[in-house]
Design a protein around this motif. Structure first.
Motif, PDB file in Angstrom:
ATOM      1  N   LEU A 139      79.538  57.601  79.988  1.00 53.20           N
ATOM      2  CA  LEU A 139      79.447  56.509  79.014  1.00 53.20           C
ATOM      3  C   LEU A 139      78.846  55.269  79.661  1.00 53.20           C
ATOM      4  CD1 LEU A 139      80.072  55.281  76.241  1.00 53.20           C
ATOM      5  CD2 LEU A 139      82.370  54.777  77.089  1.00 53.20           C
ATOM      6  N   SER A 140      79.276  54.965  80.860  1.00 54.71           N
ATOM      7  CA  SER A 140      78.748  53.803  81.575  1.00 54.71           C
ATOM      8  C   SER A 140      77.253  53.957  81.830  1.00 54.71           C
ATOM      9  CB  SER A 140      79.500  53.621  82.893  1.00 54.71           C
ATOM     10  OG  SER A 140      78.954  52.566  83.631  1.00 54.71           O
ATOM     11  N   ALA A 141      76.845  55.140  82.247  1.00 54.90           N
ATOM     12  CA  ALA A 141      75.420  55.390  82.492  1.00 54.90           C
ATOM     13  C   ALA A 141      74.618  55.259  81.196  1.00 54.90           C
ATOM     14  CB  ALA A 141      75.232  56.771  83.110  1.00 54.90           C
ATOM     15  N   ALA A 142      75.156  55.769  80.109  1.00 53.70           N
ATOM     16  CA  ALA A 142      74.467  55.677  78.814  1.00 53.70           C
ATOM     17  C   ALA A 142      74.353  54.219  78.376  1.00 53.70           C
ATOM     18  CB  ALA A 142      75.203  56.500  77.761  1.00 53.70           C
ATOM     19  N   ARG A 143      75.409  53.448  78.588  1.00 49.33           N
ATOM     20  CA  ARG A 143      75.357  52.022  78.228  1.00 49.33           C
ATOM     21  C   ARG A 143      74.289  51.301  79.043  1.00 49.33           C
ATOM     22  NH1 ARG A 143      81.806  50.753  77.739  1.00 49.33           N
ATOM     23  NH2 ARG A 143      81.982  51.251  75.529  1.00 49.33           N
ATOM     24  N   GLN A 144      74.198  51.635  80.322  1.00 48.27           N
ATOM     25  CA  GLN A 144      73.181  51.003  81.163  1.00 48.27           C
ATOM     26  C   GLN A 144      71.776  51.350  80.685  1.00 48.27           C
ATOM     27  OE1 GLN A 144      74.105  52.228  85.150  1.00 48.27           O
ATOM     28  NE2 GLN A 144      75.878  50.865  85.315  1.00 48.27           N
ATOM     29  N   ARG A 145      71.575  52.616  80.294  1.00 45.88           N
ATOM     30  CA  ARG A 145      70.259  53.011  79.777  1.00 45.88           C
ATOM     31  C   ARG A 145      69.940  52.276  78.476  1.00 45.88           C
ATOM     32  NH1 ARG A 145      72.224  58.102  81.311  1.00 45.88           N
ATOM     33  NH2 ARG A 145      72.547  58.696  79.137  1.00 45.88           N
ATOM     34  N   ILE A 146      70.929  52.157  77.600  1.00 41.88           N
ATOM     35  CA  ILE A 146      70.719  51.450  76.329  1.00 41.88           C
ATOM     36  C   ILE A 146      70.414  49.984  76.589  1.00 41.88           C
ATOM     37  CG2 ILE A 146      71.886  50.625  74.236  1.00 41.88           C
ATOM     38  CD1 ILE A 146      73.254  53.396  74.136  1.00 41.88           C
ATOM     39  N   ASP A 147      71.163  49.352  77.496  1.00 42.04           N
ATOM     40  CA  ASP A 147      70.905  47.948  77.827  1.00 42.04           C
ATOM     41  C   ASP A 147      69.490  47.774  78.369  1.00 42.04           C
ATOM     42  OD1 ASP A 147      73.427  47.201  76.993  1.00 42.04           O
ATOM     43  OD2 ASP A 147      74.290  47.166  79.020  1.00 42.04           O
ATOM     44  N   ALA A 148      69.043  48.688  79.214  1.00 41.30           N
ATOM     45  CA  ALA A 148      67.681  48.610  79.762  1.00 41.30           C
ATOM     46  C   ALA A 148      66.642  48.749  78.652  1.00 41.30           C
ATOM     47  CB  ALA A 148      67.478  49.687  80.818  1.00 41.30           C
ATOM     48  N   LEU A 149      66.894  49.654  77.706  1.00 41.66           N
ATOM     49  CA  LEU A 149      65.968  49.810  76.577  1.00 41.66           C
ATOM     50  C   LEU A 149      65.960  48.570  75.697  1.00 41.66           C
ATOM     51  CD1 LEU A 149      66.659  53.518  75.570  1.00 41.66           C
ATOM     52  CD2 LEU A 149      64.563  52.598  76.594  1.00 41.66           C
ATOM     53  N   LEU A 150      67.111  47.991  75.468  1.00 39.21           N
ATOM     54  CA  LEU A 150      67.184  46.789  74.637  1.00 39.21           C
ATOM     55  C   LEU A 150      66.439  45.626  75.287  1.00 39.21           C
ATOM     56  CD1 LEU A 150      70.895  46.901  73.383  1.00 39.21           C
ATOM     57  CD2 LEU A 150      68.812  47.298  72.047  1.00 39.21           C
ATOM     58  N   GLU A 151      66.491  45.544  76.597  1.00 37.27           N
ATOM     59  CA  GLU A 151      65.771  44.476  77.292  1.00 37.27           C
ATOM     60  C   GLU A 151      64.262  44.636  77.163  1.00 37.27           C
ATOM     61  OE1 GLU A 151      67.064  44.199  81.340  1.00 37.27           O
ATOM     62  OE2 GLU A 151      69.142  43.771  80.756  1.00 37.27           O
ATOM     63  N   ARG A 152      63.815  45.861  76.982  1.00 39.72           N
ATOM     64  CA  ARG A 152      62.377  46.110  76.848  1.00 39.72           C
ATOM     65  C   ARG A 152      61.856  45.811  75.448  1.00 39.72           C
ATOM     66  NH1 ARG A 152      61.485  52.009  78.978  1.00 39.72           N
ATOM     67  NH2 ARG A 152      59.449  51.590  78.062  1.00 39.72           N
ATOM     68  N   LEU A 153      62.748  45.705  74.459  1.00 32.99           N
ATOM     69  CA  LEU A 153      62.314  45.417  73.101  1.00 32.99           C
ATOM     70  C   LEU A 153      61.812  43.981  73.016  1.00 32.99           C
ATOM     71  CD1 LEU A 153      65.139  47.037  70.944  1.00 32.99           C
ATOM     72  CD2 LEU A 153      62.795  47.838  71.206  1.00 32.99           C
ATOM     73  N   PRO A 154      60.778  43.767  72.245  1.00 35.81           N
ATOM     74  CA  PRO A 154      60.282  42.395  72.096  1.00 35.81           C
ATOM     75  C   PRO A 154      61.294  41.546  71.315  1.00 35.81           C
ATOM     76  CG  PRO A 154      59.078  43.888  70.664  1.00 35.81           C
ATOM     77  CD  PRO A 154      59.991  44.727  71.500  1.00 35.81           C
ATOM     78  N   VAL A 155      61.324  40.280  71.654  1.00 34.40           N
ATOM     79  CA  VAL A 155      62.197  39.346  70.940  1.00 34.40           C
ATOM     80  C   VAL A 155      61.593  39.102  69.572  1.00 34.40           C
ATOM     81  CG1 VAL A 155      63.189  37.024  70.996  1.00 34.40           C
ATOM     82  CG2 VAL A 155      62.872  38.310  73.120  1.00 34.40           C
ATOM     83  N   GLU A 156      62.421  38.862  68.557  1.00 32.84           N
ATOM     84  CA  GLU A 156      61.952  38.750  67.188  1.00 32.84           C
ATOM     85  C   GLU A 156      60.933  37.623  67.021  1.00 32.84           C
ATOM     86  OE1 GLU A 156      64.011  37.866  62.949  1.00 32.84           O
ATOM     87  OE2 GLU A 156      64.998  39.302  64.255  1.00 32.84           O
ATOM     88  N   SER A 157      61.143  36.484  67.660  1.00 32.83           N
ATOM     89  CA  SER A 157      60.203  35.370  67.518  1.00 32.83           C
ATOM     90  C   SER A 157      58.844  35.714  68.135  1.00 32.83           C
ATOM     91  CB  SER A 157      60.774  34.102  68.154  1.00 32.83           C
ATOM     92  OG  SER A 157      60.994  34.325  69.524  1.00 32.83           O
ATOM     93  N   GLU A 158      58.825  36.454  69.221  1.00 28.03           N
ATOM     94  CA  GLU A 158      57.577  36.874  69.813  1.00 28.03           C
ATOM     95  C   GLU A 158      56.829  37.819  68.884  1.00 28.03           C
ATOM     96  OE1 GLU A 158      58.075  38.557  73.677  1.00 28.03           O
ATOM     97  OE2 GLU A 158      59.223  36.845  74.405  1.00 28.03           O
ATOM     98  N   THR A 159      57.541  38.682  68.217  1.00 29.01           N
ATOM     99  CA  THR A 159      56.930  39.620  67.285  1.00 29.01           C
ATOM    100  C   THR A 159      56.301  38.864  66.127  1.00 29.01           C
ATOM    101  OG1 THR A 159      58.616  41.252  67.867  1.00 29.01           O
ATOM    102  CG2 THR A 159      57.375  41.659  65.870  1.00 29.01           C
ATOM    103  N   ALA A 160      56.990  37.846  65.599  1.00 18.53           N
ATOM    104  CA  ALA A 160      56.483  37.072  64.478  1.00 18.53           C
ATOM    105  C   ALA A 160      55.218  36.325  64.897  1.00 18.53           C
ATOM    106  CB  ALA A 160      57.537  36.106  63.969  1.00 18.53           C
ATOM    107  N   ARG A 161      55.187  35.768  66.126  1.00 21.01           N
ATOM    108  CA  ARG A 161      54.008  35.045  66.597  1.00 21.01           C
ATOM    109  C   ARG A 161      52.827  35.986  66.745  1.00 21.01           C
ATOM    110  NH1 ARG A 161      55.534  32.536  71.880  1.00 21.01           N
ATOM    111  NH2 ARG A 161      57.605  33.153  71.341  1.00 21.01           N
ATOM    112  N   ASN A 162      53.068  37.158  67.225  1.00 16.21           N
ATOM    113  CA  ASN A 162      51.977  38.108  67.444  1.00 16.21           C
ATOM    114  C   ASN A 162      51.392  38.621  66.121  1.00 16.21           C
ATOM    115  OD1 ASN A 162      52.271  37.870  70.202  1.00 16.21           O
ATOM    116  ND2 ASN A 162      53.611  39.646  70.387  1.00 16.21           N
TER     117      ASN A 162
END
Length: 71
Positions: free
Chosen positions: A46-69
């Motif tokens: 579970l801890s490893a899965a949470r770390q992978r999810i957190d890493a994926l979430l960090e790679r997602l663009p922030v909503e304001s950046e998406t709107a600007r683009n």
């Protein structure tokens, strides 16, 4: 008043019951260890899965950046 034979029979039955309970307790202790080990493995996964999810979430663009683009 119970006779010696009656007391002896009762003591023998109690000893047998005691042995049965000891065996049952040993089996339950083994099961408890196995379940504890499985729990620890699941927590680790579970801890490893949470770390992978957190890493994926960090790679997602922030909503304001998406709107600007998009504009």
């Amino acid at each position: 008043m119970p006779s010696i034979t009656d007391l002896l029979d009762r003591v023998e039955r109690l000893l047998l019951r005691h042995e049965e309970l000891q065996r049952t307790n040993a089996l339950l202790q083994e099961q408890l260890q196995a379940v504890g080990h499985e729990r620890d493995q699941l927590r680790s996964r579970l801890s490893a899965a949470r770390q992978r999810i957190d890493a994926l979430l960090e790679r997602l663009p922030v909503e304001s950046e998406t709107a600007r683009n998009e504009t």
